[in-house]
Design a protein around this motif. Structure first.
Motif, mmCIF file in Angstrom:
data_model
loop_
_atom_site.group_PDB
_atom_site.id
_atom_site.type_symbol
_atom_site.label_atom_id
_atom_site.label_comp_id
_atom_site.label_asym_id
_atom_site.label_seq_id
_atom_site.Cartn_x
_atom_site.Cartn_y
_atom_site.Cartn_z
ATOM 1 N N THR A 76 7.264 3.336 -1.516
ATOM 2 C CA THR A 76 7.663 1.964 -1.850
ATOM 3 C C THR A 76 6.481 1.007 -1.664
ATOM 4 O O THR A 76 6.211 0.155 -2.513
ATOM 5 C CB THR A 76 8.842 1.530 -0.954
ATOM 6 O OG1 THR A 76 9.845 2.529 -1.035
ATOM 7 C CG2 THR A 76 9.414 0.204 -1.380
ATOM 8 N N GLY A 77 5.786 1.179 -0.558
ATOM 9 C CA GLY A 77 4.638 0.303 -0.299
ATOM 10 C C GLY A 77 3.516 0.527 -1.307
ATOM 11 O O GLY A 77 2.907 -0.428 -1.812
ATOM 12 N N GLU A 79 3.680 1.761 -4.389
ATOM 13 C CA GLU A 79 3.991 1.424 -5.788
ATOM 14 C C GLU A 79 3.570 -0.013 -6.083
ATOM 15 O O GLU A 79 2.896 -0.294 -7.075
ATOM 16 C CB GLU A 79 5.482 1.620 -6.056
ATOM 17 C CG GLU A 79 5.842 1.392 -7.518
ATOM 18 C CD GLU A 79 7.314 1.676 -7.773
ATOM 19 O OE1 GLU A 79 7.605 2.518 -8.629
ATOM 20 O OE2 GLU A 79 8.179 1.072 -7.098
ATOM 21 N N GLU A 80 3.956 -0.903 -5.189
ATOM 22 C CA GLU A 80 3.615 -2.315 -5.382
ATOM 23 C C GLU A 80 2.091 -2.512 -5.413
ATOM 24 O O GLU A 80 1.554 -3.221 -6.266
ATOM 25 C CB GLU A 80 4.235 -3.097 -4.223
ATOM 26 C CG GLU A 80 4.430 -4.551 -4.473
ATOM 27 C CD GLU A 80 5.149 -5.184 -3.287
ATOM 28 O OE1 GLU A 80 4.601 -6.153 -2.746
ATOM 29 O OE2 GLU A 80 6.231 -4.688 -2.883
ATOM 30 N N LEU A 81 1.419 -1.839 -4.489
ATOM 31 C CA LEU A 81 -0.041 -2.008 -4.414
ATOM 32 C C LEU A 81 -0.751 -1.431 -5.635
ATOM 33 O O LEU A 81 -1.685 -2.027 -6.168
ATOM 34 C CB LEU A 81 -0.582 -1.303 -3.162
ATOM 35 C CG LEU A 81 -0.383 -2.039 -1.853
ATOM 36 C CD1 LEU A 81 -0.726 -1.123 -0.686
ATOM 37 C CD2 LEU A 81 -1.264 -3.286 -1.815
ATOM 38 N N LEU A 83 0.477 -1.046 -8.621
ATOM 39 C CA LEU A 83 0.748 -1.907 -9.783
ATOM 40 C C LEU A 83 -0.163 -3.126 -9.750
ATOM 41 O O LEU A 83 -0.698 -3.555 -10.765
ATOM 42 C CB LEU A 83 2.217 -2.353 -9.775
ATOM 43 C CG LEU A 83 3.209 -1.302 -10.277
ATOM 44 C CD1 LEU A 83 4.643 -1.731 -9.976
ATOM 45 C CD2 LEU A 83 3.025 -1.056 -11.777
ATOM 46 N N ASP A 84 -0.369 -3.652 -8.557
ATOM 47 C CA ASP A 84 -1.218 -4.839 -8.417
ATOM 48 C C ASP A 84 -2.686 -4.520 -8.664
ATOM 49 O O ASP A 84 -3.397 -5.238 -9.360
ATOM 50 C CB ASP A 84 -1.016 -5.419 -7.009
ATOM 51 C CG ASP A 84 -1.913 -6.606 -6.765
ATOM 52 O OD1 ASP A 84 -1.771 -7.590 -7.510
ATOM 53 O OD2 ASP A 84 -2.778 -6.535 -5.862
#
Ligand code: UD1
Ligand code: UDP
Length: 363
Positions: A76-77, A79-81, A83-84
């Protein structure tokens, strides 16, 4: 061209350090994400200080949990990073939960993935690490291997051979780069050890999670302590169960907190023997020429047996094998596995630079 490295647990750091250093020397843009799977000073932070790793750009701070919870929190952590950051390549190390979690996230986002230490196999799926290795290798675009057997295993699993690069062992790069700092006398005198000694490390679920296994393990280690003084820097995983099984009651067995990398390998360097269930320690003893008794039914690192000082032993046979090893002269020369020469990091960096299309500046 951004390359993102993901580390999580203690054995990742000595593998990542030489790769990051070599990519830095080429001038490639990179970031380091630490998942926080390991978080104690002695399990993580000390390695950043001692190995010259850059401070992580992000520490996800996921901490401990069941396999599913820990892996999910890391995914979860990340994925966000990812994508960014939109990296050109994600690089993962070894076989811990952070490795497979990052691999799954990269694959689903269609971000190319490199696996350092690919193709090792114990063929024992009761080990969580074996599952992590098989899955990560299936998802990787670049597979960096440490020993020739890895290519055979990957071939059997259908991995295209042009993805596989036999580069040697970056963990050994770190060992060789730090050899001058391994001062056994300093560490033994700090620990109050005067004569011969052995070093032990124990943390595999198969040895420490079940009370009956833990009891048998304590008996086996105490039988070695009857022969020689032992220093055991104890991983937090086994602590409670081994303590309940009576580990701390032998006067020649010194149980200490996990040691920093430099202190630990200094101690290993001066030891008569090592008793372990670690993966990395089997490799490090091979290069230091210290007899290694591995308390496991199998190893994913057979090169440490064929080319090194490693032997697999069961708990009941440990003290007899230890007695044999302690009675023998220490070898003055020993073979070294191919390409364990201190330059794996540079080889990996060259392949990565070409893969992401980074033009290395001339000169
Ligand atoms: C993990 C790896 C294993 C590797 C080992 C290296 C997986 C599945 N396993 O096992 O392959 O050999 O790291 O050391 O990824 N704990 C602390 N402080 C910390 C970290 C952990 O106290 O900084 C304790 C917690 O109680 C935790 C337990 O150790 O529940 C296990 O930690 P975890 O990372 O889940 O697995 P390891 O046994 O360390
Ligand atoms: N290590 C350390 N201090 C210790 C025990 C081990 O620095 O007290 C180092 C060891 O030299 C090797 C790495 O940790 O570089 C291996 O990690 P571990 O045994 O935890 O994991 P494994 O290799 O079994 O996955």
């Amino acid at each position: 061209n951004l390359v993102v490295h993901v580390t999580g647990a203690r054995p990742n750091f000595p593998k990542a350090a030489p790769v990051i250093r070599a990519l830095d020397a080429l001038g490639l843009p990179q970031e380091l994400i630490h998942t926080g799977q390991h978080y104690d000073d002695a399990m993580a932070k000390v390695f950043f200080r001692q190995l010259g790793l850059p401070k992580p750009d992000v520490d996800l701070g996921v901490g401990s949990g069941s396999h599913a919870r820990q892996t999910a929190a890391i995914m979860t952590g990340l994925e966000e990073l990812f994508l960014d950051r939109d990296p050109a390549l994600v690089v993962v190390y070894g076989d811990v939960n952070s490795t497979v979690a990052a691999a799954l996230v990269a694959a689903k986002l269609q971000i190319p993935l490199a696996h350092v230490e690919a193709g090792l196999r114990s063929f024992d799926r009761t080990m969580p690490e074996e599952v992590n290795r098989v899955v990560t290798d299936q998802l990787s675009d670049l597979l960096f291997t440490t020993s020739p057997d890895a290519l055979v295993h990957l071939g059997h699993e259908g991995v295209p051979t042009d993805r596989v690069h036999f580069v040697g062992n970056p963990m050994i790069d770190t060992l060789l780069a730090n050899l001058d700092r391994f001062d056994a006398e300093r560490v033994t005198s700090e620990l109050g050890i005067t004569g011969d000694y052995a070093v032990a490390t124990l943390h595999r679920p198969g040895n420490v999670d079940d009370p009956a296994d833990a009891a048998e393990l304590v008996k086996a280690v105490h039988a070695v302590a009857d022969l020689v003084e032992i220093v055991l820097p104890l991983h937090p995983r086994g602590r409670a169960r081994l303590e309940a099984a009576g580990l701390f009651t032998h006067e020649r067995l010194k149980v200490v907190d996990p040691l920093g990398y430099v202190e630990f390998l200094a101690l290993v360097r001066g030891a008569r023997a090592v008793v372990t269930d670690s993966g990395g320690v089997q490799e490090e003893t091979t290069i230091l020429g210290v007899p290694c008794l591995t308390l496991r039914p199998n190893t994913e690192r057979p090169v440490t047996i064929t080319h090194g000082t490693n032997r697999l032993v069961t708990r009941p046979e440990l003290s007899a094998v230890a007695a044999e090893v302690l009675a023998a002269d220490r070898a003055s020369t020993w073979p070294v596995p191919p390409l364990w020469d201190g330059h794996a990091g540079e080889r990996i960096a060259d392949v990565i630079a070409a893969f992401v299309g980074f033009a290395v500046p001339a000169g």
